[in-house]
Write a protein that holds these residues in place. Structure first.
Motif, PDB file in Angstrom:
ATOM      1  N   LYS A   1       0.828  -1.206   0.000  1.00  0.00           N
ATOM      2  CA  LYS A   1       0.000   0.000   0.000  1.00  0.00           C
ATOM      3  C   LYS A   1       0.863   1.256   0.000  1.00  0.00           C
ATOM      4  N   ALA A   2       2.044   1.174   0.667  1.00  0.00           N
ATOM      5  CA  ALA A   2       2.946   2.328   0.738  1.00  0.00           C
ATOM      6  C   ALA A   2       3.763   2.511  -0.540  1.00  0.00           C
ATOM      7  N   GLY A   3       3.729   1.522  -1.443  1.00  0.00           N
ATOM      8  CA  GLY A   3       4.397   1.696  -2.724  1.00  0.00           C
ATOM      9  C   GLY A   3       5.425   0.651  -3.112  1.00  0.00           C
ATOM     10  N   ALA A   4       5.625  -0.396  -2.312  1.00  0.00           N
ATOM     11  CA  ALA A   4       6.591  -1.439  -2.665  1.00  0.00           C
ATOM     12  C   ALA A   4       6.074  -2.274  -3.833  1.00  0.00           C
ATOM     13  N   ARG A   5       6.901  -2.452  -4.858  1.00  0.00           N
ATOM     14  CA  ARG A   5       6.513  -3.246  -6.022  1.00  0.00           C
ATOM     15  C   ARG A   5       7.029  -4.682  -5.925  1.00  0.00           C
ATOM     16  N   THR A   6       7.988  -4.919  -5.024  1.00  0.00           N
ATOM     17  CA  THR A   6       8.511  -6.268  -4.789  1.00  0.00           C
ATOM     18  C   THR A   6       8.509  -6.518  -3.290  1.00  0.00           C
ATOM     19  N   ILE A   7       8.030  -7.687  -2.889  1.00  0.00           N
ATOM     20  CA  ILE A   7       7.995  -8.079  -1.487  1.00  0.00           C
ATOM     21  C   ILE A   7       8.863  -9.324  -1.325  1.00  0.00           C
ATOM     22  N   ASN A   8       9.901  -9.187  -0.523  1.00  0.00           N
ATOM     23  CA  ASN A   8      10.852 -10.279  -0.320  1.00  0.00           C
ATOM     24  C   ASN A   8      10.623 -10.936   1.037  1.00  0.00           C
ATOM     25  N   ILE A   9      10.576 -12.265   1.038  1.00  0.00           N
ATOM     26  CA  ILE A   9      10.363 -13.023   2.280  1.00  0.00           C
ATOM     27  C   ILE A   9      11.615 -13.863   2.555  1.00  0.00           C
ATOM     28  N   PRO A  10      12.583 -13.304   3.266  1.00  0.00           N
ATOM     29  CA  PRO A  10      13.838 -14.023   3.469  1.00  0.00           C
ATOM     30  C   PRO A  10      13.724 -15.153   4.495  1.00  0.00           C
ATOM     31  N   ASP A  11      14.419 -16.238   4.184  1.00  0.00           N
ATOM     32  CA  ASP A  11      14.703 -17.268   5.185  1.00  0.00           C
ATOM     33  C   ASP A  11      16.098 -16.937   5.698  1.00  0.00           C
ATOM     34  N   THR A  12      16.166 -15.923   6.544  1.00  0.00           N
ATOM     35  CA  THR A  12      17.417 -15.266   6.914  1.00  0.00           C
ATOM     36  C   THR A  12      18.434 -16.201   7.543  1.00  0.00           C
ATOM     37  N   VAL A  13      17.980 -17.155   8.305  1.00  0.00           N
ATOM     38  CA  VAL A  13      18.917 -18.046   9.001  1.00  0.00           C
ATOM     39  C   VAL A  13      18.900 -19.462   8.428  1.00  0.00           C
ATOM     40  N   GLY A  14      18.301 -19.640   7.263  1.00  0.00           N
ATOM     41  CA  GLY A  14      18.303 -20.948   6.612  1.00  0.00           C
ATOM     42  C   GLY A  14      17.609 -22.026   7.413  1.00  0.00           C
ATOM     43  N   TYR A  15      16.484 -21.678   8.025  1.00  0.00           N
ATOM     44  CA  TYR A  15      15.810 -22.563   8.985  1.00  0.00           C
ATOM     45  C   TYR A  15      14.702 -23.405   8.361  1.00  0.00           C
ATOM     46  N   THR A  16      14.084 -22.875   7.307  1.00  0.00           N
ATOM     47  CA  THR A  16      12.874 -23.509   6.790  1.00  0.00           C
ATOM     48  C   THR A  16      13.185 -24.685   5.861  1.00  0.00           C
ATOM     49  N   THR A  17      12.131 -25.385   5.458  1.00  0.00           N
ATOM     50  CA  THR A  17      12.245 -26.514   4.529  1.00  0.00           C
ATOM     51  C   THR A  17      11.399 -26.207   3.283  1.00  0.00           C
ATOM     52  N   PRO A  18      11.633 -26.921   2.165  1.00  0.00           N
ATOM     53  CA  PRO A  18      10.935 -26.570   0.925  1.00  0.00           C
ATOM     54  C   PRO A  18       9.412 -26.522   1.034  1.00  0.00           C
ATOM     55  N   GLN A  19       8.789 -27.545   1.601  1.00  0.00           N
ATOM     56  CA  GLN A  19       7.333 -27.553   1.693  1.00  0.00           C
ATOM     57  C   GLN A  19       6.833 -26.414   2.575  1.00  0.00           C
ATOM     58  N   GLU A  20       7.534 -26.185   3.668  1.00  0.00           N
ATOM     59  CA  GLU A  20       7.175 -25.124   4.604  1.00  0.00           C
ATOM     60  C   GLU A  20       7.270 -23.752   3.927  1.00  0.00           C
ATOM     61  N   TYR A  21       8.324 -23.566   3.152  1.00  0.00           N
ATOM     62  CA  TYR A  21       8.533 -22.266   2.497  1.00  0.00           C
ATOM     63  C   TYR A  21       7.509 -22.052   1.374  1.00  0.00           C
ATOM     64  N   ALA A  22       7.236 -23.110   0.610  1.00  0.00           N
ATOM     65  CA  ALA A  22       6.218 -23.006  -0.442  1.00  0.00           C
ATOM     66  C   ALA A  22       4.864 -22.647   0.165  1.00  0.00           C
ATOM     67  N   ASP A  23       4.532 -23.276   1.296  1.00  0.00           N
ATOM     68  CA  ASP A  23       3.263 -22.992   1.972  1.00  0.00           C
ATOM     69  C   ASP A  23       3.215 -21.543   2.468  1.00  0.00           C
ATOM     70  N   LEU A  24       4.364 -21.018   2.904  1.00  0.00           N
ATOM     71  CA  LEU A  24       4.422 -19.639   3.372  1.00  0.00           C
ATOM     72  C   LEU A  24       4.105 -18.672   2.225  1.00  0.00           C
ATOM     73  N   ILE A  25       4.703 -18.922   1.070  1.00  0.00           N
ATOM     74  CA  ILE A  25       4.435 -18.068  -0.097  1.00  0.00           C
ATOM     75  C   ILE A  25       2.964 -18.188  -0.510  1.00  0.00           C
ATOM     76  N   LYS A  26       2.455 -19.410  -0.549  1.00  0.00           N
ATOM     77  CA  LYS A  26       1.039 -19.611  -0.911  1.00  0.00           C
ATOM     78  C   LYS A  26       0.124 -18.907   0.075  1.00  0.00           C
ATOM     79  N   MET A  27       0.474 -18.945   1.350  1.00  0.00           N
ATOM     80  CA  MET A  27      -0.336 -18.277   2.368  1.00  0.00           C
ATOM     81  C   MET A  27      -0.445 -16.782   2.073  1.00  0.00           C
TER      82      MET A  27
END
Length: 529
Positions: free
Chosen positions: A168-194
């Motif tokens: 809403k403030a004007g960002a055209r790209t939204i990045n969702i970092p797994d900053t500490v390399g903690y997540t797993t593929p299915q978990e991360y895919a579900d996060l994006i889908k959410m």
């Protein structure tokens, strides 16, 4: 742009390369301005859509690097990183002024752990900082990206609120970092889908991945994110990055290219440039590529098992899912030796994708003639190594000139080393427990320092007893770690080059500092500044 993975309009995946920013944060990596410009140029040739050139508020050197890259690059978007603070964002905008295409990338932590212990801010203050920082950035630059640091460990409700607010403030790209390399593929895919399903205005932005490799899942997580709906991947050449590194660009791009049946996407990457980009980044940063590294490792297309060799003879596809040529490893027809002339050498460089100026060409040719005198056969890998080695040192203050070694079973080894410091020759003779120790002692006599040797590693660039040696040296001084690399047919000369390379890197690191964090240290309100 809609985030539905089924949309034909979204079949292209944006490649966001952060080798020059996150990659440089690898312990031991440091680059001067000319080195960053060389990497920026090859990233542009490679076809990256966005290159994150640096963190302008961090130092004068970082600001100058971003500014010069912004002046130089025309085909890729040049991006600068900024925390959620006025000073950072304004400094980034200033550095990006000359860019043909510019992006400000601003971020703040959103996980409970980071908000409480790192930022010491309430969720409401973080939410407001998201709005204020993106608004300011958007007023200064048309293209704004916002990142939720530690996004993979952020509570879903709060993450959705922040993402919605950033868009809403004007960002055209939204990045969702797994900053500490903690997540797993299915978990991360579900996060994006959410996020695709829950954030009302998600169709107005592109979702991006930024995955670290602490559990060895960075590439898998990034690809899972794309399958889940992300359309930008943040990555680095050779997987460089903090701790265990980032998702490797070459692995991501080739996985998408090879597995079109599962991932019907395309990138803008010219894959034939991958190997040359990998070599250049390795030479400049001092990080050797492990032989069994996917895509760009020395063994990536090697076959030793008899069964494998038999299958390859009958049909290459039995044991190769991609061709060496597809990543720039095609063997050229022009063979070089000690009788080859300057024109033949220049033609060979052009075949390998190198375009050198006259001075760099002359230096590389002289080293080639020396190499050809010492080797029976000069391979393409030898040419690439000596050119990259010369390029990586073109603007170093300390330069190797000559070395004379006396070693053997009788008497202590000694080394007479000649170097140039800011163009002025200097020489010293030293002894040691072995020839390498003697060389390093000679370097210390010429360039006094407190750095301690943490790693000394030797590998062969090609096969045979006359192969060039590639040496990696790691030095540590006052918590600063740097890597140096050198290549030469003589292992001891290569060792000297690597040690001197590391000292030049250390000089760069001494000029760096971590800027204070006004949000963390003072909880500054962006609107009030």
């Amino acid at each position: 742009m809609a985030a539905s993975p089924s949309s034909n309009a979204l079949s292209r995946v944006i490649i966001f390369d952060t080798t020059l920013r996150d990659g440089e944060q690898s312990p031991g990596a440091a680059m001067n301005l000319e080195e960053k410009l060389r990497i920026a140029r090859i990233l542009e040739e490679l076809g990256v859509d966005v290159m994150e050139a640096g963190f302008p508020i961090a130092s004068k050197g970082d600001f100058e690097a971003v500014n010069e890259i912004a002046k130089t690059i025309t085909q890729s978007t040049v991006c600068a990183l900024a925390r959620a603070h006025v000073g950072d964002i304004e400094r980034a905008a200033e550095a990006l002024k000359p860019a043909a295409q510019a992006r400000i990338h601003t971020f703040i932590s959103t996980s409970p752990l980071h908000m409480q212990h790192k930022l010491q801010m309430t969720p409401e203050k973080v939410h407001q900082a998201v709005i204020d920082s993106v608004t300011l950035a958007r007023n200064l630059c048309d293209d704004v990206e916002w990142s939720a640091e530690d996004g993979s460990r952020t509570e879903h409700d709060f993450l959705c609120r922040c993402v919605e607010a950033a868009i809403k403030a004007g960002a055209r790209t939204i990045n969702i970092p797994d900053t500490v390399g903690y997540t797993t593929p299915q978990e991360y895919a579900d996060l994006i889908k959410m996020l695709v399903n829950r954030v009302p205005n998600i169709d107005k932005a592109i979702l991006s991945t930024h995955c670290h490799n602490d559990l060895g899942l960075a590439v898998a997580n990034s690809l899972a994110g794309v399958i889940g709906g992300a359309r930008q991947i943040e990555c680095t050449i050779n997987g460089l990055g903090e701790r265990a590194g980032n998702a490797a660009l070459e692995e991501i791009v080739m996985a998408i290219k090879v597995r079109q049946d599962l991932m019907p996407f395309v990138t803008n990457i010219k894959t034939e440039v991958i190997t040359r980009a990998s070599h250049l980044v390795s030479s400049i940063t001092g990080f050797a590529v492990q032989p069994n590294k996917a895509i760009v490792g020395a063994n990536a297309f090697a076959h030793e098992s008899g069964i494998h060799q038999d299958g390859m003879i009958k049909n290459r596809q039995t044991y190769e899912i991609m061709t060496p040529q597809s990543v720039g490893l095609a063997k050229t027809s022009l063979k070089l030796g000690k009788l080859s002339g300057r024109n033949a050498f220049r033609t060979k460089l052009q075949e390998l994708g190198y375009e050198l100026g006259d001075n760099a060409m002359n230096d590389a040719f002289e080293r080639f003639k020396t190499l050809a005198d010492n080797k029976k056969e000069v391979f393409d890998e030898d040419i690439m190594a000596l050119v990259d080695d010369e390029v990586a040192r073109a603007h170093h203050r300390i330069r190797f000139l000559s070395l004379d070694i006396h070693a053997g079973s009788k008497g202590p080894p000694s080394a007479t080393l000649e170097i140039a410091i800011d163009g002025t020759p200097a020489a010293a003779t030293a002894t040691g427990n072995g020839p390498v120790d003697a060389v390093f002692n000679a370097v210390k006599a010429l360039v006094p320092h407190r750095a301690t040797l943490q790693l000394y590693q030797v590998s062969a660039i090609t096969h045979g007893t006359d192969a060039q040696a590639e040496v990696t040296v790691r030095l540590e001084e006052d918590g600063r770690t740097v890597n140096g690399q050198g290549a030469d047919p003589d292992t001891i000369v290569s060792s000297a080059r690597a040690y001197i390379h590391a000292l030049n890197k250390l000089a760069i690191k001494r000029l760096r500092h971590t800027p204070p964090d006004p949000i963390r240290d003072g909880a500054i309100n962006l609107k009030a500044v």
